[in-house]
Structures are given as structure tokens and as C-alpha cells.
Design a protein around this motif. Sequence first.
Motif, short mmCIF file in Angstrom:
data_model
loop_
_atom_site.label_atom_id
_atom_site.label_comp_id
_atom_site.label_asym_id
_atom_site.label_seq_id
_atom_site.Cartn_x
_atom_site.Cartn_y
_atom_site.Cartn_z
N ALA A 274 -21.53 -79.26 -8.14
CA ALA A 274 -20.75 -79.63 -6.94
C ALA A 274 -20.09 -78.03 -6.33
O ALA A 274 -20.05 -78.02 -4.97
N LEU A 275 -19.47 -77.21 -7.10
CA LEU A 275 -18.85 -76.23 -6.67
C LEU A 275 -19.72 -75.36 -5.74
O LEU A 275 -19.18 -74.86 -4.65
N ALA A 276 -21.07 -75.29 -6.17
CA ALA A 276 -21.89 -74.40 -5.21
C ALA A 276 -22.27 -75.23 -4.09
O ALA A 276 -22.32 -74.51 -2.94
N SER A 277 -22.56 -76.56 -4.19
CA SER A 277 -23.42 -77.05 -3.20
C SER A 277 -22.92 -78.39 -2.53
O SER A 277 -23.62 -78.89 -1.73
N ALA A 278 -21.71 -78.85 -2.64
CA ALA A 278 -21.46 -80.14 -2.15
C ALA A 278 -21.37 -80.16 -0.86
O ALA A 278 -21.83 -81.36 -0.18
N LEU B 131 -30.55 -71.83 -10.85
CA LEU B 131 -30.35 -71.17 -9.48
C LEU B 131 -31.22 -71.79 -8.36
O LEU B 131 -30.69 -71.74 -7.25
N ALA B 132 -32.46 -72.11 -8.62
CA ALA B 132 -33.28 -72.93 -7.65
C ALA B 132 -32.70 -74.22 -7.08
O ALA B 132 -33.09 -74.67 -5.98
N CYS B 133 -31.56 -74.77 -7.68
CA CYS B 133 -30.82 -75.75 -6.99
C CYS B 133 -29.53 -75.30 -6.05
O CYS B 133 -29.69 -75.73 -5.16
N GLY B 134 -28.97 -74.24 -6.89
CA GLY B 134 -28.05 -73.60 -5.68
C GLY B 134 -28.61 -73.04 -4.41
O GLY B 134 -27.93 -73.03 -3.60
N LEU B 135 -29.68 -72.57 -4.59
CA LEU B 135 -30.54 -72.05 -3.46
C LEU B 135 -31.21 -73.08 -2.58
O LEU B 135 -31.27 -73.05 -1.31
N GLY B 136 -31.50 -74.22 -3.33
CA GLY B 136 -32.38 -75.20 -2.83
C GLY B 136 -31.52 -76.30 -1.88
O GLY B 136 -31.91 -76.60 -0.96
N VAL B 137 -30.34 -76.50 -2.45
CA VAL B 137 -29.50 -77.55 -1.78
C VAL B 137 -29.35 -77.01 -0.32
O VAL B 137 -29.59 -77.90 0.69
N PRO B 138 -28.76 -75.62 -0.07
CA PRO B 138 -28.72 -75.25 1.43
C PRO B 138 -30.08 -75.37 2.10
O PRO B 138 -30.03 -75.36 3.14
N PHE B 139 -31.24 -74.93 1.30
CA PHE B 139 -32.51 -75.00 2.15
C PHE B 139 -32.76 -76.24 2.44
O PHE B 139 -33.25 -76.63 3.60
#
Lengths: 243, 243
Positions: B172-176, B147-155
Amino acid sequence: MHFTSETSFDGVCERLFVLNDIPGVLWTPEGAAGTRPLIVMGHGGGQHKKAPDILGLARRLVTECGFAVVAVDVPGHGDRPVVEEYNRIATENQARVEAGEEPAPLIAAFQALVARQTVPEWQMVLDAVQQLDHVGAGPVGYWGVSLACGLGVPFVAAEPRVRAAVLGLGGALASAADAARITVPVEFLMQWDDERVPRDQSLALFDAFASADKTLHANPGEHGDMPAFELDSTLGFFSRHLA
Amino acid sequence: MHFTSETSFDGVCERLFVLNDIPGVLWTPEGAAGTRPLIVMGHGGGQHKKAPDILGLARRLVTECGFAVVAVDVPGHGDRPVVEEYNRIATENQARVEAGEEPAPLIAAFQALVARQTVPEWQMVLDAVQQLDHVGAGPVGYWGVSLACGLGVPFVAAEPRVRAAVLGLGGALASAADAARITVPVEFLMQWDDERVPRDQSLALFDAFASADKTLHANPGEHGDMPAFELDSTLGFFSRHLA
């Protein structure tokens, strides 16, 4: 095994030797006595037993970990005579690549051929070096990337004394069958933009290792661009598994 | 920013705080004075700011590196109230997965939604913590997996103060798109047999980071099986880039 020279520098004793016409080099801590872990290092294509990356890592393994390190010239490399058959194949392969053929399968077939010679050579070197009082029959590691991955995978698969291996810059075409026989811990290095080894081939080779404890490190850049911080990781890996 | 408790143990000072209703924790070396690197840590789904993996790594970053570490509860986690909308979506998603739908796109959409709330929250936390004398405006790192990658990449993409990030167990789906805006050094962790993030999605996210200095570490096992030796690597990575 005939030692032909011995020099010491900054805590590292370097001894050149010849064993059955194979020239090699052994690095040990200055004043070392007793059994210690031994790393067998393989060099890259066109390189030799004292190439800068071999020498640099060997010195660190000796000074920071207290290990012994041995490297020998691959046939047709360094101080060894030209091998006409290998040269002929290399020349043919170059022509085929220039004519548009994929290099990976050609490199794979060539490395498999050379490995049939180097696996027994390296086993003989291991036998001889482990007889020395200041090396002894301690745990053995293997380090080799590029050509030394293609030669190293069959060596590690064949040699039960090897308990941990750092391999990389190689693909599944050359080595998947042997990789599937390897169960010792493996640290596998790949270059994300490797112009010689296709990305999926690198990933497939990592996938093929039967080791429960294996770790893949991928970094951006081409075949020759491996970052220096991977050397720290290599020291940590061998220390964890052999010390 | 209201501090609600302060305790010290084995060289680490732990202070709980509340900032605009967000509960958080700050770890610093006992007796620390002056500016130091700060790591923002994110916790996994269903976890909280003092989950064992957060606490364990935070203590090591404080004692071995002298860094400060801050973590806050994600909305709907730890000491924060339930978020009805998130619960409703989570329940719907679970039903859709049980009905045969692929989980990865559902997880990705959910994390993107939560990130719209957490990115500004974490930036506010960073503002406040960097005001403290014994933290200051030093270099900032981010650590977060799952979860903290999905939230962390945009941060990390949004926050120029972050100079290095350890991310992983995300796809990549969440964060590319956000990953393509990240240019700071990244260490990316993936589990080779992750049952939640498809392998090609993990590799595609690593590929998407625009960072010239990025390194992928893959290890066998499922989502929860990351080996402990990666913590050593994380310490080395942050030391290299922030110390």
C-alpha cells in the motif's frame, strides 16, 4: 447403513441413507463402478445436507470430476431431532450478543462443543461409505464453510484419510489449535467484510494451518456473499489434489 | 512503431518492435485476424520483456484464450539504456537498507518515480498496438507483479481502456492512493511470507482497491515463490472478464 431412496437426474445418482440414526445423502455418477475420490461436505448453521449450496457443488463434483460426495445432517439440523442442550446454548448466546457481547468467542465455543459429536460421526460415515463398491477407499477431500469450517477443522485434523480440504468463513478462536495439526493442502475462503468473523480472526486461522500447500482466497462482501466463481476454484483444487 | 523481427512457434507469432525508442514484443495467435482482447504485461525488477514468467504466461494467454499480449522493457531494463538517475537511487537505497532502514518505503518511492515515466509510455504502446488489424480496440487487461504492480497500479488507475487487472507482490505504501481510483475487477496475489513486502502492506493494498469485484489470493512462501497454479487462475480471471 440403510439406503431409503434412490433417484437419478442429469447424470447424478442420489441415495438417501440412515446410519446409526444419522440421515445422510450420497451422490455418485450414474452407473458408477469402482473406486473414486470422495468429498465429505459439511453444511452451514441452520442449513441441512441438501441445502442449495451443498447440492449445487456436489452435482458439479460428480458430473465434472466423477467424484462421489457425501453429506449428513449436523445434530439439531435437517431431519435430526432438536438437541435441547444446543438450543439452550444458542438462545443464551443470542441474548448475550444482544446485550453487547462479541459473537465470535461464543460461536467458537459452541462449534467446538458440537465438533466433539460430529468428528466421530463423520468418521463413521466415511468408514461406511468407503465400503461401497462404487466409492471404495480412494482419496478423500473435505469441503465446509462457516459452521462446517468450525466442525471441519477438527475433523480434517483428526482424520488421516482426508488429503485436501476447502474451508472458510471461520476464525482462529474456534480452530487454531486443530488447524496447527493440519498438514494437507488447504484452500481457505474468507469474506473481506464478514460481519460474523472478524478479519484478523480469518487471517489468523489461515496462518495457523501447518500445511506447506495452502492458499487464501478473500473476496469483498459479507458472510453470505461468497462469489460463485469460487466454486470453479474448488473444483480445480480438488482435481489437482485428489484426481 | 517499427517491427524488427517476426517468428512463429507452436501456434504463437512473436513480433519484436521499437516504438519511440522503447523496445517491445507482441504475441498473437498464428494467423490471427480481427479484434481480440489484449493483455499488457509488466515485468519485474531486474527482468525484461521476455523474462521466463512473462513469456510462459503470454504463450498460454495466446494459445488457450486467443488473446494478444504486449510487453515492453521498463526504463533501465532489458534492451534499454541505463538511466543514471535510477541507478544512483538504487545504489543509495541499497546502502540505506544495509544501514538498517526499512526497504518498503524506499521501494515505494522509487516505483512511484519510475511510474511517472512508464504510465504514459504504456499508454502510447496501447495506442499503437490497438491500431493493428489483428489486435484492434478490444477489451484490455493488465498483468503485473512486484515492480510491475508498483508501475501497474498507477497505469490501471490512469487508463480507462483497462477492464481487468492481475496485480500482486506489492504494498500500500507505493500504491494505495492510485488503488483507490481503480474500480475494474482485480485479482491480487500476495506471498504470505514475502520478505520484501510486509504482510500488512499487502493486505492494505488489497483493501484499498475500490473495485466491487476484487479477489485476494495468498500463498505461503517468499517473494519469488508464487505457485504455478496461480497461472491457471489468471487465465480463468481474464477469460471471465475479457473474453
